[in-house]
Design an enzyme around this catalytic site. Structure first.
Site, PDB file in Angstrom:
ATOM      1  N   TYR A  32       0.565  11.522  14.841  1.00  0.00           N
ATOM      2  CA  TYR A  32       1.383  10.586  14.055  1.00  0.00           C
ATOM      3  C   TYR A  32       1.998   9.537  14.985  1.00  0.00           C
ATOM      4  CZ  TYR A  32       5.059   8.989  10.818  1.00  0.00           C
ATOM      5  OH  TYR A  32       5.894   8.225  10.027  1.00  0.00           O
ATOM      6  N   SER A  47       7.255   3.543  12.658  1.00  0.00           N
ATOM      7  CA  SER A  47       8.224   4.653  12.745  1.00  0.00           C
ATOM      8  C   SER A  47       8.879   4.609  14.120  1.00  0.00           C
ATOM      9  CB  SER A  47       7.490   5.990  12.590  1.00  0.00           C
ATOM     10  OG  SER A  47       8.318   7.051  13.018  1.00  0.00           O
ATOM     11  N   GLY A  98       8.605   6.987  -2.702  1.00  0.00           N
ATOM     12  CA  GLY A  98       9.210   6.779  -1.380  1.00  0.00           C
ATOM     13  C   GLY A  98       9.496   5.323  -1.046  1.00  0.00           C
ATOM     14  N   ILE A  99       9.304   4.997   0.220  1.00  0.00           N
ATOM     15  CA  ILE A  99       9.647   3.662   0.720  1.00  0.00           C
ATOM     16  C   ILE A  99       8.797   2.591   0.033  1.00  0.00           C
ATOM     17  CG2 ILE A  99       9.633   2.202   2.788  1.00  0.00           C
ATOM     18  CD1 ILE A  99      10.219   4.807   4.433  1.00  0.00           C
ATOM     19  N   GLY A 100       7.513   2.872  -0.176  1.00  0.00           N
ATOM     20  CA  GLY A 100       6.624   1.883  -0.807  1.00  0.00           C
ATOM     21  C   GLY A 100       7.077   1.541  -2.219  1.00  0.00           C
ATOM     22  N   THR A 107       0.854  -1.195   0.000  1.00  0.00           N
ATOM     23  CA  THR A 107       0.000   0.000   0.000  1.00  0.00           C
ATOM     24  C   THR A 107       0.889   1.243   0.000  1.00  0.00           C
ATOM     25  OG1 THR A 107      -0.176   0.269   2.403  1.00  0.00           O
ATOM     26  CG2 THR A 107      -1.707  -1.294   1.361  1.00  0.00           C
ATOM     27  N   GLY A 108       0.410   2.305  -0.656  1.00  0.00           N
ATOM     28  CA  GLY A 108       1.184   3.554  -0.684  1.00  0.00           C
ATOM     29  C   GLY A 108       2.477   3.392  -1.454  1.00  0.00           C
ATOM     30  N   ALA A 109       2.353   2.959  -2.719  1.00  0.00           N
ATOM     31  CA  ALA A 109       3.562   2.623  -3.483  1.00  0.00           C
ATOM     32  C   ALA A 109       3.860   3.623  -4.602  1.00  0.00           C
ATOM     33  CB  ALA A 109       3.432   1.208  -4.057  1.00  0.00           C
ATOM     34  N   SER A 110       3.228   4.784  -4.599  1.00  0.00           N
ATOM     35  CA  SER A 110       3.464   5.724  -5.705  1.00  0.00           C
ATOM     36  C   SER A 110       4.831   6.395  -5.623  1.00  0.00           C
ATOM     37  CB  SER A 110       2.355   6.783  -5.751  1.00  0.00           C
ATOM     38  OG  SER A 110       2.278   7.497  -4.539  1.00  0.00           O
TER      39      SER A 110
HETATM   40  P1  NDP Z   1       5.843   9.382   1.140  1.00  0.00           P
HETATM   41  O1  NDP Z   1       5.038  10.564   1.496  1.00  0.00           O
HETATM   42  O2  NDP Z   1       6.980   9.524   0.193  1.00  0.00           O
HETATM   43  O3  NDP Z   1       4.890   8.212   0.589  1.00  0.00           O
HETATM   44  C1  NDP Z   1       3.680   7.900   1.236  1.00  0.00           C
HETATM   45  C2  NDP Z   1       2.920   6.930   0.366  1.00  0.00           C
HETATM   46  O4  NDP Z   1       1.657   6.645   0.996  1.00  0.00           O
HETATM   47  C3  NDP Z   1       2.609   7.516  -0.996  1.00  0.00           C
HETATM   48  O5  NDP Z   1       2.696   6.513  -1.987  1.00  0.00           O
HETATM   49  C4  NDP Z   1       1.156   7.973  -0.840  1.00  0.00           C
HETATM   50  O6  NDP Z   1       0.486   7.956  -2.090  1.00  0.00           O
HETATM   51  C5  NDP Z   1       0.608   6.884   0.059  1.00  0.00           C
HETATM   52  N1  NDP Z   1      -0.624   7.256   0.713  1.00  0.00           N
HETATM   53  C6  NDP Z   1      -0.850   8.306   1.540  1.00  0.00           C
HETATM   54  N2  NDP Z   1      -2.132   8.325   1.938  1.00  0.00           N
HETATM   55  C7  NDP Z   1      -2.738   7.255   1.345  1.00  0.00           C
HETATM   56  C8  NDP Z   1      -4.051   6.729   1.357  1.00  0.00           C
HETATM   57  N3  NDP Z   1      -5.034   7.298   2.075  1.00  0.00           N
HETATM   58  N4  NDP Z   1      -4.307   5.623   0.627  1.00  0.00           N
HETATM   59  C9  NDP Z   1      -3.335   5.037  -0.108  1.00  0.00           C
HETATM   60  N5  NDP Z   1      -2.077   5.476  -0.149  1.00  0.00           N
HETATM   61  C10 NDP Z   1      -1.777   6.580   0.561  1.00  0.00           C
HETATM   62  O7  NDP Z   1       6.358   8.795   2.521  1.00  0.00           O
HETATM   63  P2  NDP Z   1       7.385   7.639   2.892  1.00  0.00           P
HETATM   64  O8  NDP Z   1       7.712   6.794   1.737  1.00  0.00           O
HETATM   65  O9  NDP Z   1       8.466   8.275   3.658  1.00  0.00           O
HETATM   66  O10 NDP Z   1       6.470   6.846   3.925  1.00  0.00           O
HETATM   67  C11 NDP Z   1       6.128   5.472   3.807  1.00  0.00           C
HETATM   68  C12 NDP Z   1       5.843   4.945   5.197  1.00  0.00           C
HETATM   69  O11 NDP Z   1       7.028   5.030   5.978  1.00  0.00           O
HETATM   70  C13 NDP Z   1       4.771   5.740   5.951  1.00  0.00           C
HETATM   71  O12 NDP Z   1       3.932   4.854   6.663  1.00  0.00           O
HETATM   72  C14 NDP Z   1       5.581   6.594   6.906  1.00  0.00           C
HETATM   73  O13 NDP Z   1       4.856   6.936   8.056  1.00  0.00           O
HETATM   74  C15 NDP Z   1       6.742   5.669   7.209  1.00  0.00           C
HETATM   75  N6  NDP Z   1       7.930   6.334   7.728  1.00  0.00           N
HETATM   76  C16 NDP Z   1       8.616   7.278   6.983  1.00  0.00           C
HETATM   77  C17 NDP Z   1       9.716   7.920   7.517  1.00  0.00           C
HETATM   78  C18 NDP Z   1      10.505   8.942   6.787  1.00  0.00           C
HETATM   79  O14 NDP Z   1      11.374   9.596   7.397  1.00  0.00           O
HETATM   80  N7  NDP Z   1      10.288   9.153   5.503  1.00  0.00           N
HETATM   81  C19 NDP Z   1      10.172   7.614   8.882  1.00  0.00           C
HETATM   82  C20 NDP Z   1       9.394   6.624   9.563  1.00  0.00           C
HETATM   83  C21 NDP Z   1       8.320   6.015   8.999  1.00  0.00           C
HETATM   84  P3  NDP Z   1      -0.453   9.144  -2.646  1.00  0.00           P
HETATM   85  O15 NDP Z   1      -0.027  10.416  -1.992  1.00  0.00           O
HETATM   86  O16 NDP Z   1      -0.192   9.094  -4.099  1.00  0.00           O
HETATM   87  O17 NDP Z   1      -1.833   8.706  -2.269  1.00  0.00           O
END
Ligand code: NDP
Length: 238
Positions: A148, A135, A12-14, A7-10
């Protein structure tokens, strides 16, 4: 062919996790709610680069009914990765009830929505892996990010409890707790704020999405006896 939902793979980490699973031959299912063009671009990239089927399905993971419609389109899953998440910076006393629910629904309730639909098949097969992206803030807390932190603390408790519930069925449930990872989530910080944060990190830098994804792959492939763990990747920060 094994299946994984990330989930959330557009971005970043996903997105980085999706690349590793695709590289390793998984039929990779990807979701996001907003940046669907980026999601479909990743789908095309993974199919082209790794010759695997990849399916991108826009879905707001914070919406229980949308998640039910998503699962109606999915085959049984071998691996579920709950990664979608949003941050919220601000004083708790100034936070609206709507914003509170948005953070909780996206970061915590979504994990319940997916798990309850993925688990029955895993139980029947007596195998499956669930990885929740939490996190370090879920363990330590952070000023101005109370909602958060609460959502991630809840995710940690869900991980530990569900691991106990599912261990008899040979389903492992673990969580990754990243520290400061260089993704869009932290773009709201100024250069000065980022530099100040990095001075607190012994590794003297932010982590990369690829490093978090590499650990996610290792945790999903860890020996079955490892379950209920919250595993940090934070450059020695906490
Ligand atoms: P990004 O903001 O780069 O990516 C977040 C992803 O979640 C995007 O693909 C976004 O897609 C998706 N997303 C957000 N809301 C929804 C929703 N309602 N339904 C489906 N998809 C959703 O963040 P990160 O890659 O950094 O974060 C990934 C995970 O890692 C998160 O859970 C974050 O809390 C966690 N994390 C990140 C840290 C960091 O420093 N970066 C540190 C600790 C934890 P779109 O916007 O296109 O919907």
């Amino acid at each position: 062919m094994k299946t994984v939902l990330i989930t959330g793979a557009s971005r970043g980490i996903g997105a980085a996790i999706a690349r590793i699973f695709a590289q390793n031959g998984y039929h990779t299912f990807l979701t996001c709610a907003h940046h669907t063009e980026a999601l479909f671009a990743l789908q095309r990239e993974l199919e082209r680069s790794f010759g695997i089927p990849c399916t991108a399905i826009p879905c707001d993971m914070s919406d229980a009914e949308a998640v039910e419609r998503l699962f109606a389109q999915l085959p049984p899953l071998d691996v579920l990765i709950n990664n979608a998440g949003i941050s919220y910076f601000g004083l708790l006393s100034e936070m609206s009830v709507a914003d509170w629910h948005r953070v909780m629904d996206t970061n915590l309730s979504a994990c319940f929505y997916t798990c309850r639909l993925a688990i029955p098949h895993m139980v029947r097969k007596k195998s499956g892996r669930i990885l929740n992206i939490s996190s370090v803030w879920g363990q330590t807390g952070s000023s101005m990010e109370t909602a958060y932190c609460a959502s991630k603390g809840g995710l940690n408790a869900l991980t530990k409890a569900l691991a106990k519930e599912l261990a008899p069925s040979n389903i492992q449930v673990n969580a990754l707790a990243p520290g400061f990872i260089d993704t869009d989530m932290n773009r709201c910080l100024s250069a000065e704020e980022t530099a100040a944060l990095i001075t607190e990190i012994p590794a003297d830098r932010a982590g990369t999405p690829e490093e978090a994804a590499a650990l996610a792959w290792q945790v999903v492939n860890a020996p079955a006896y490892m379950t209920g763990q919250i595993i940090s990747i934070d450059g020695g920060w906490t």
